[in-house]
Design an enzyme around this catalytic site. Structure first.
Site, PDB file in Angstrom:
ATOM      1  N   ASP A 100       0.873  -1.150   0.222  1.00 51.09           N
ATOM      2  CA  ASP A 100      -0.038  -0.075  -0.031  1.00 51.09           C
ATOM      3  C   ASP A 100       0.817   1.234  -0.015  1.00 51.09           C
ATOM      4  O   ASP A 100       1.983   1.376   0.764  1.00 51.09           O
ATOM      5  CB  ASP A 100      -0.844  -0.133   1.267  1.00 51.09           C
ATOM      6  CG  ASP A 100      -2.105   0.983   1.148  1.00 51.09           C
ATOM      7  OD1 ASP A 100      -2.998   0.687   0.460  1.00 51.09           O
ATOM      8  OD2 ASP A 100      -1.714   2.035   1.750  1.00 51.09           O
ATOM      9  N   ILE A 101       0.743   2.216  -0.935  1.00 56.29           N
ATOM     10  CA  ILE A 101       1.349   3.446  -0.892  1.00 56.29           C
ATOM     11  C   ILE A 101       0.765   4.138   0.334  1.00 56.29           C
ATOM     12  O   ILE A 101      -0.362   4.681   0.357  1.00 56.29           O
ATOM     13  CB  ILE A 101       1.133   4.302  -2.191  1.00 56.29           C
ATOM     14  CG1 ILE A 101       1.565   3.372  -3.375  1.00 56.29           C
ATOM     15  CG2 ILE A 101       1.850   5.502  -2.154  1.00 56.29           C
ATOM     16  CD1 ILE A 101       1.254   3.960  -4.851  1.00 56.29           C
TER      17      ILE A 101
ATOM     18  N   GLU B 150      -4.527   2.459  -4.438  1.00 54.36           N
ATOM     19  CA  GLU B 150      -3.150   2.470  -4.506  1.00 54.36           C
ATOM     20  C   GLU B 150      -2.609   1.199  -3.871  1.00 54.36           C
ATOM     21  O   GLU B 150      -1.494   1.293  -3.323  1.00 54.36           O
ATOM     22  CB  GLU B 150      -2.872   3.711  -3.523  1.00 54.36           C
ATOM     23  CG  GLU B 150      -3.169   3.527  -2.037  1.00 54.36           C
ATOM     24  CD  GLU B 150      -4.783   3.886  -1.615  1.00 54.36           C
ATOM     25  OE1 GLU B 150      -4.997   4.196  -0.503  1.00 54.36           O
ATOM     26  OE2 GLU B 150      -5.754   3.909  -2.634  1.00 54.36           O
TER      27      GLU B 150
END
Length: 307
Positions: free
Chosen positions: A177-178, A221
């Site tokens: 996950d960003i 994301e």
């Protein structure tokens, strides 16, 4: 480049128990294609799985495993079911052609065959296959990042799960996950957010470059990396590499509580698949570890509850 141009340079598997027939077809096709051959059904299935031909020319009547059984076996395997099959046989009755088509063949050529007809039908079926492959690629690829999409991941995950179960090997999964990506979009705009997703996905793809590895966009994301036949140590190497590669991008992120640049958090899980187990358990484990990585500070990976 036209579709007919793409029909050249195909990999053709000829399956016939008579070597003279193989030699005639090889001579007819060798200038335009890479030609493989098998003298029996079982060998043909082995070659099909190992070398993935673009088209199979298959004799119907062979000792042992006949062409109809070979075609049925091909259609029952997810790995090779999309390879088109043309029956090339001395059988000429309409019911023989019907049986071939019902078994999964796309065309039927009678012996003695006309070489020009064989070449033309091979080109036609290769053109159709290349078009179908291109359409399938569009449906299995994330349009923004160019990596696999969730549908493609789900299909590959199930195939690799069964493969690892059969070979008694481990599998690893990394959920990524960003960090604070919604804040990034709010601060820099969605166009910049799209560029960020492209840059980060390209960096992650460089970190898992073996042929069986798969990076997919799982949603928004969130990304996921499938690492077949990889254990704990190998998965940790990939995870650390991803952290390093993303840091090297030095993408500014003024709205992040982690630091001044874009970072990622990861959950890394490994398992030994079995025929009785379910792949969803590995996904749930990686997702839980990703949550822990975010709860304990982000810009890191977690591999077990004690990390």
């Amino acid at each position: 480049m036209s579709w007919s141009d793409l029909a050249m340079n195909g990999r053709i598997l000829i399956v016939d128990d008579a070597m003279e027939n193989i030699q005639i077809l090889h001579h007819a096709l060798r200038d335009e294609h890479d030609v493989l051959f098998a003298l029996g059904g079982e060998k043909a299935l082995q070659i099909a799985h190992n070398q993935m031909p673009d088209l199979i020319l298959l004799d119907a009547v062979m000792p042992g495993m006949d062409g109809y059984e070979v075609c049925s076996a091909l259609r029952s395997s997810a790995a090779v079911r999309d390879i088109p099959v043309i029956f090339v046989t001395a059988l000429t009755h309409p019911e023989d052609e019907t049986r071939a088509l019902e078994a999964g063949a796309v065309d039927f050529i009678s012996k003695p065959f006309n070489v020009a007809v064989v070449r033309a039908r091979v080109r036609t079926q290769l053109t159709i296959k290349r078009q179908a492959d291109a359409m399938r690629e569009l449906t299995l690829t994330d349009a923004l990042t160019g990596v696999a999409n969730r549908r493609s991941f789900n299909e590959t995950m199930e195939n690799e799960w069964r493969r690892c179960a059969r070979s008694n090997t481990t599998m690893a999964l990394i959920m990524i996950d960003i960090d604070h990506f919604k804040n990034y979009n709010d601060a820099y705009g969605h166009q910049a957010g799209d560029v960020c997703l492209q840059q980060v996905s390209a960096a992650m793809k460089r970190c898992a470059g073996r042929p069986p590895d798969m990076l997919a966009r799982y949603g928004g994301e969130e990304f996921i990396i499938l690492l077949p036949q990889v254990g704990v140590d190998g998965a940790e190497v990939v995870a650390q590499r991803i952290l390093d590669e993303v840091r090297l991008l030095k993408i500014p992120h003024k709205a992040s509580s982690v630091g001044p640049e874009v970072t990622v958090s990861m959950g890394v899980s490994t398992v030994q698949p079995t025929e009785e187990s379910d792949s969803s358990s590995l996904i749930r484990s990686a997702d839980a570890l990703l949550y822990r990585a975010k709860e304990t500070g982000r810009n890191r990976y977690c591999m077990s509850p004690g990390d």
